[in-house]
Write a protein that holds these residues in place. Structure first.
Motif, short mmCIF file in Angstrom:
data_model
loop_
_atom_site.label_atom_id
_atom_site.label_comp_id
_atom_site.label_asym_id
_atom_site.label_seq_id
_atom_site.Cartn_x
_atom_site.Cartn_y
_atom_site.Cartn_z
N LEU A 196 57.53 138.45 142.83
CA LEU A 196 56.60 137.36 142.60
C LEU A 196 56.08 137.33 141.18
O LEU A 196 55.32 136.43 140.82
N GLN A 197 56.53 138.28 140.34
CA GLN A 197 55.99 138.37 138.98
C GLN A 197 56.38 137.18 138.15
O GLN A 197 55.67 136.77 137.23
N HIS A 198 57.55 136.56 138.47
CA HIS A 198 57.91 135.39 137.68
C HIS A 198 56.98 134.22 137.98
O HIS A 198 56.73 133.37 137.13
N ILE A 199 56.38 134.20 139.23
CA ILE A 199 55.42 133.16 139.58
C ILE A 199 54.13 133.38 138.79
O ILE A 199 53.53 132.45 138.26
N VAL A 200 53.68 134.65 138.71
CA VAL A 200 52.48 135.00 137.94
C VAL A 200 52.67 134.58 136.50
O VAL A 200 51.76 134.02 135.87
N ALA A 201 53.86 134.82 135.97
CA ALA A 201 54.14 134.46 134.57
C ALA A 201 54.05 132.95 134.38
O ALA A 201 53.51 132.48 133.37
N HIS A 202 54.54 132.17 135.33
CA HIS A 202 54.48 130.70 135.22
C HIS A 202 53.03 130.24 135.31
O HIS A 202 52.62 129.27 134.62
N ILE A 203 52.18 130.91 136.16
CA ILE A 203 50.77 130.54 136.27
C ILE A 203 50.08 130.73 134.93
O ILE A 203 49.32 129.87 134.46
N ARG A 204 50.29 131.88 134.29
CA ARG A 204 49.69 132.17 132.99
C ARG A 204 50.15 131.14 131.96
O ARG A 204 49.37 130.67 131.12
N LEU A 205 51.48 130.77 132.02
CA LEU A 205 52.03 129.85 131.02
C LEU A 205 51.40 128.47 131.17
O LEU A 205 51.05 127.81 130.18
N VAL A 206 51.25 128.02 132.42
CA VAL A 206 50.63 126.71 132.65
C VAL A 206 49.18 126.71 132.17
O VAL A 206 48.68 125.74 131.57
N PHE A 207 48.42 127.83 132.44
CA PHE A 207 47.02 127.93 132.01
C PHE A 207 46.90 127.85 130.49
O PHE A 207 46.01 127.20 129.96
N SER A 208 47.83 128.51 129.82
CA SER A 208 47.72 128.56 128.37
C SER A 208 48.23 127.30 127.70
O SER A 208 47.73 126.92 126.64
N THR A 209 49.22 126.59 128.31
CA THR A 209 49.80 125.42 127.65
C THR A 209 49.32 124.12 128.22
O THR A 209 49.41 123.07 127.57
N GLY A 210 48.84 124.19 129.48
CA GLY A 210 48.41 122.97 130.14
C GLY A 210 49.59 122.14 130.66
O GLY A 210 49.40 121.04 131.17
N ILE A 211 50.83 122.63 130.52
CA ILE A 211 52.02 121.89 130.97
C ILE A 211 52.33 122.31 132.40
O ILE A 211 52.48 123.51 132.70
N ALA A 212 52.45 121.31 133.26
CA ALA A 212 52.70 121.58 134.68
C ALA A 212 54.13 122.18 134.87
O ALA A 212 55.04 121.94 134.09
N TYR A 213 54.30 122.92 135.93
CA TYR A 213 55.60 123.56 136.28
C TYR A 213 55.91 123.25 137.74
O TYR A 213 55.06 123.39 138.60
#
Length: 755
Positions: free
Chosen positions: A63-80
């Motif tokens: 599930l770590q790749h999901i955590v990474a996508h959550i952090r990326l969306v928070f920092s960039t504001g771009i939806a995934y």
């Protein structure tokens, strides 16, 4: 702060109300602010998870790749958003694949800054696995369908190319299908539509009736029907005996019988093979050779009649015997220890063995051939076949032949001794003229050895002036088979050339083909010298006699004239008779001079153009005046001019006419005839006198040869006229011959070339 709390409460309410697993994360540490029951169930956690960072909520490596996508969306504001995301999760310590569709979007505050993240996750593992299962099932179904179609095509191809006749028809006999073998068998064109045909096209009326009324009625649903029928070829109308298997075909839905299928085997090859086997069996049974057939252990299965007779065995005892029993002990041991192993290796053996006559005990030598018979499918040996020939007649014949050969060798040695004992050279050649034997007399005369003279080696000793003539005569005889006779000179061992009379005759088979030539060489040098001396003497004598005879003739003629003037006719008649005898003497002297010229090669011929018939008429008139007892009858059919020596030709015709008159004293006529063509003229003189015996005809043109009457007649002369005539004809490049029957007369002919 109150505002933030109110927002959290709102988010919590929204999350809990969501039908899909949902979670809200806030702050830089991505803390779980709200999570519904579906997400807790997905994560396998309880509500205590709220307020903790997301990394603690999702510690699984999968599930770590999901955590990474959550952090990326928070920092960039771009939806995934990710559909069917494959994730490996440990379940009870075992990694398993799961598929999710999840969406992560940023939450912003009133200033538009990222304040949190909302995540929704849908577990679609069951859906994906079901879809994959459906896809695999479809793939398997497509493969199975493709395989079924390919097998159907292979089956149809196999059926269509099967060597047996295969066909399908409905219950009324209308054809639905017919393979290539069936079309060929029944005379149906490969491109013809068989659905237009029916059973009526392939049976005689009687056979069609039998098939429809009997055979078809007997076809069983389970076992079908087997038997023989006679089909008919549409083109040749030949009735074909066949072995047929009928089966009934059913509708797969209703099970109703809708037609019948048939496989047919043409029985003609089997019938021919059976007939051939019967003929072969008959041939073996009536064969005069010993024929046997036994199993692989040697137990007798079959012996033909000749075999039973040869070993003195009754047919009733044949089945209880073994091939070792009717061979000698030595042959039986050879069969067991040597022949059997070879038969198993190579399948055949041939050689000599010995049989034992079962009643007399006689040992019978044989030449035997043995063969292994193998089973068609397994190729295992199942039987031994043998054929043998009784060698006793051959051995007996061989002994007789050896005796004959011994006698022949003795005869050959005796003949060689005899050939070496005669005083002449004896030789033999093949049909091509190559000498293969010369007796020892050759060594006494020739400068070259016999071994060198064989073949054509002897020819190196021939005189150069005689070589062309000798070879031409020899080649002519080789081509025609006529006897060879010639005189030529050969070099002797002392370096001088000697004259030889060479003769040869051909030994021929019943068909007239030459087998061998047998010849002899006789040294005639001394004879030639005597002939030369004789010719010289005759030349001198005839020349010396000619002058006094001429003078005597003149005196006699003068005296005859004087007596006639004086009226003394009696003495004048006596002188006339004397003059006649002087004329005969003059003719004899003239003949001797001609012979001398011929012998010495001084016979000369002149050439002129003259009318042949006119010349013949003049000769007839001249000879007729001298003969009062014979009428010369004319049969002249050649009225042309020719070029030649008129006087010499006249001399030949006069000789033939005077001879015809002389040798037919009791006849009253002579017939002279002429005929010709574009290449030659022929003249014949026929008398009806004493004739000439067959054995005399070959020598009639020899020098000094005379034919006498067999009773009271004796005919005068030296025997030179025909010899001189033949030599003149030869000098004119013509030919002369005689046809005669003793007591009935003779016909002498000669021909001359016109060119």
């Amino acid at each position: 702060m109150a505002s933030l709390n109110s927002e959290q409460e709102l988010f919590k309410s929204l999350v809990e109300a969501s039908a899909v697993p949902t979670a809200i994360y806030i702050g830089q540490d991505i803390v779980i602010a709200a999570v519904n029951a579906g997400m807790l169930s997905f994560l396998g956690k309880d509500a205590s998870l709220i307020g903790k960072p997301v990394r603690e909520a999702m510690p699984d490596a999968g599930l770590q790749h999901i955590v990474a996508h959550i952090r990326l969306v928070f920092s960039t504001g771009i939806a995934y958003h990710k559909k069917e995301d494959k994730t490996e999760i440990l379940i009870d310590g075992t990694p398993q694949d799961f598929y999710f569709s999840h969406t992560i979007k940023a939450l912003r505050n009133s200033q538009g800054e990222p304040a949190g993240v909302v995540q929704t996750i849908v577990d679609i593992t069951a859906l994906v696995l079901a879809r994959k299962k459906i896809a695999e099932t479809e793939e398997h179904l497509a493969f199975a369908l493709s395989t079924a179609r390919m097998r159907e095509q292979q089956l149809l191809c196999l059926v269509d190319h099967n060597a047996d006749h295969m066909s399908v028809a409905d219950m009324e006999g209308n054809l639905i299908y017919m393979n290539a073998a069936a079309r060929k068998l029944l005379g149906v064109d490969p491109d013809e539509d068989v659905t237009t045909l029916s059973a009526n096209d392939f049976y005689s009326a009687a056979e069609l009736k039998r098939v429809q009324e009997t055979v078809i009625q007997q076809i069983k649903e389970q076992t079908g029907w087997q038997g023989t029928i006679r089909l008919r070829n549409r083109l040749t109308h030949e009735d074909i005996p066949c072995q047929v298997n009928y089966i009934l075909t059913k509708d797969p839905e209703s099970g109703e019988v809708i037609g019948r299928g048939a496989t047919v085997r043409d029985l003609r090859p089997e019938i021919r093979a059976k007939a051939e086997l019967q003929r072969l069996g008959m041939i073996v049974d009536i064969s005069e050779d010993f024929c046997n057939y036994s199993d692989i252990e040697g137990n007798t299965i079959y012996l033909n009649a000749a075999g039973l007779r040869l070993i003195g065995m009754d047919k009733e005892d044949m089945g209880t015997t073994n091939l070792f029993q009717y061979h000698t002990e030595h042959s039986a041991a050879a069969i067991r220890d040597v022949i059997m192993p070879q038969l198993h290796r190579s399948g055949k053996w041939s050689g000599t063995l010995e049989l034992v006559h079962q009643q007399t005990g006689e040992v019978i030598p044989i030449h035997k051939q043995l063969f292994i018979i193998r089973e068609d499918i397994t190729d295992l040996p199942i039987a031994i076949a043998g054929i043998a020939r009784d060698l006793r007649p051959e051995l007996k014949a061989g002994k007789a032949l050896d005796f004959k050969n011994t006698q022949l060798q003795i005869a050959i040695r005796e003949l060689e001794f005899l050939a070496n004992s005669v005083p002449v050279v004896v030789w033999r050649s093949d049909p091509q003229g190559q000498l293969d034997y010369i007796n020892q007399r050759w060594n006494e005369k020739s400068p070259i050895a016999i071994s060198k003279a064989l073949g054509n080696g002897w020819a190196e000793t021939i005189h150069p002036d005689d070589e062309k003539r000798a070879w031409a005569a020899w080649r002519l005889c080789l081509n025609t088979g006529s006897p060879y006779q010639i005189e030529f000179r050969l070099l002797d061992k002392f370096g001088t050339y000697r004259w030889w009379m060479v003769r040869a005759i051909a030994l021929k088979d019943d068909n007239g083909h030459i087998i061998k030539w047998y010849g002899s060489n006789i040294d005639i040098t001394d004879q030639k010298e005597l002939e030369k001396q004789k010719d010289n003497f005759l030349g001198v004598a005839s020349h010396e006699l000619k002058t006094p005879v001429t003078s005597i003739k003149a005196y006699v003629q003068v005296m005859e004239m004087m007596f006639r003037r004086a009226g003394d006719t009696k003495n004048a008649e006596l002188l006339a008779k004397m003059d006649h005898q002087i004329n005969r003497l003059s003719n004899l002297i003239a003949d001797l001079l001609e012979v001398t010229k011929i012998s010495t090669g001084r016979l000369q011929v002149a050439s002129s153009v003259f009318s042949f018939n006119q010349m013949v008429e003049e000769v007839i008139e001249e000879v007729q005046r001298t003969s009062v007892n014979h009428e010369i009858q004319r049969n002249l059919h050649f009225d042309k001019e020719i070029t030649g020596d008129k006087e010499r030709i006249c001399q030949v015709i006069i000789n033939l006419l005077t001879n015809a008159i002389k040798y037919s004293p009791d006849a009253s006529r002579i017939i002279i005839s002429t005929e010709g063509n574009d290449s030659e003229v022929k003249i014949c003189v026929q008398d009806f006198g004493i004739g000439i015996r067959k054995d005399q005809q070959e020598r009639i043109f020899e020098q000094f040869y005379r034919v006498n009457g067999n009773r009271e007649y004796t005919f005068p002369g030296l025997g030179l006229g025909l010899y001189i005539s033949s030599e003149i004809v030869k000098h004119l490049n013509g030919r002369i011959w005689v046809d005669s029957v003793e007591g009935k007369g003779s016909t002498f002919c000669f021909s001359l070339p016109l060119n």
